[in-house]
Design a protein around this motif. Structure first.
Motif, short mmCIF file in Angstrom:
data_model
loop_
_atom_site.label_atom_id
_atom_site.label_comp_id
_atom_site.label_asym_id
_atom_site.label_seq_id
_atom_site.Cartn_x
_atom_site.Cartn_y
_atom_site.Cartn_z
N GLN A 178 0.83 -1.22 -0.15
CA GLN A 178 -0.10 -0.14 0.02
C GLN A 178 0.57 1.23 -0.04
N TYR A 179 0.60 2.17 -1.18
CA TYR A 179 1.24 3.04 -1.17
C TYR A 179 0.54 4.48 -0.47
N ARG A 239 -3.50 5.50 -1.27
CA ARG A 239 -3.74 4.19 -2.06
C ARG A 239 -4.37 3.21 -1.56
N SER A 244 12.02 3.39 -3.97
CA SER A 244 10.61 3.23 -4.45
C SER A 244 9.57 2.20 -3.76
N ALA A 253 6.97 1.48 1.42
CA ALA A 253 5.54 1.35 1.45
C ALA A 253 5.24 0.64 2.71
#
Lengths: 114, 113
Positions: free
Chosen positions: B38-39, B42, B84, B87
């Protein structure tokens, strides 16, 4: 649609008011789930719809919570007489048939009760 | 009833280093196991799943997980972490006889540049 759509994305309501949260699943998906995600906690199962079968309501935290799914597609989660502890992100997911499915989640509705 | 434990609320790792996010489970019968990411702001995105077969499962974005039946674990791994990848990660389980997933409490992964 291409994904699971939830509306509204954000909802601020006063304590004691009723709210309705909407979920539009992926077309053709037979199963639909509602989960609640509170700050700093995992996902709490609320309710599950499978086709035309009676829903599994075992996760609903109180009788203020209810949900329906019309025509095997769109679902609405209703919270009556909202309380501050109802503040959370409400996530909807849908799946197709088959043993190997995984959930496709919507982006959620962030509910804030003030 | 089934349950999932993610013992670490927070995992920090330097970019380029391997990462592991731990998950153990309890379920009756054969487990179906999942990892989701889960970012911020979102919904959850599917990463990988174990249903049957090879204990090492490969998923999206270079992630993999190993099913260990004797230790009832399904740890998420990646050989080389990216910034990146930062999260919130959730492990989930269901018995083969059910469709409802039970989720762990989540692990916040932070990859430091």
């Amino acid at each position: 649609g291409a994904g699971v759509s939830q509306s509204p994305s954000n909802k601020v309501t006063e304590k004691g008011k009723d709210v309705e949260l909407r979920c539009d699943p992926i077309s053709g998906h037979t199963a639909l789930y509602w989960y609640r995600q509170s700050l700093g906690q995992g996902l709490e199962f609320l309710i599950y719809f499978q086709g035309n079968s009676a829903p599994d309501k075992s996760g609903l935290p109180s009788d203020r919570f209810s949900a329906e799914r019309t025509g095997g597609s769109v679902s609405t989660l209703t919270i009556q007489r909202t309380q501050q502890e109802d503040s959370a992100v409400y996530l909807c997911a849908s799946t197709g048939d088959g043993a190997n499915y995984g959930y496709t989640f919507g982006s959620g509705t962030r509910l804030t009760v003030v | 009833a089934q349950s999932v434990a993610q013992p670490e609320d927070q995992v920090n790792v330097a970019e380029g280093n391997p990462l592991t996010v731990k998950c153990t489970y309890s379920v009756s019968g054969n487990p179906y196991l999942f990892w989701y990411v889960q970012y911020p702001n979102r919904g959850l995105q599917f990463l990988l799943k174990y249903i049957t077969g090879d204990n090492l499962v490969k998923g999206s974005y270079g992630f993999e997980a190993e099913f260990n039946k004797s230790q009832t674990s399904f740890h998420l791994k990646k050989p080389s972490a990216l910034v990146s990848d930062s999260a919130l990660y959730f492990c989930a389980v269901r018995p083969g006889s059910a469709r409802q997933l039970t989720f762990g409490s989540g692990t916040q992964l932070t990859v430091l540049p």
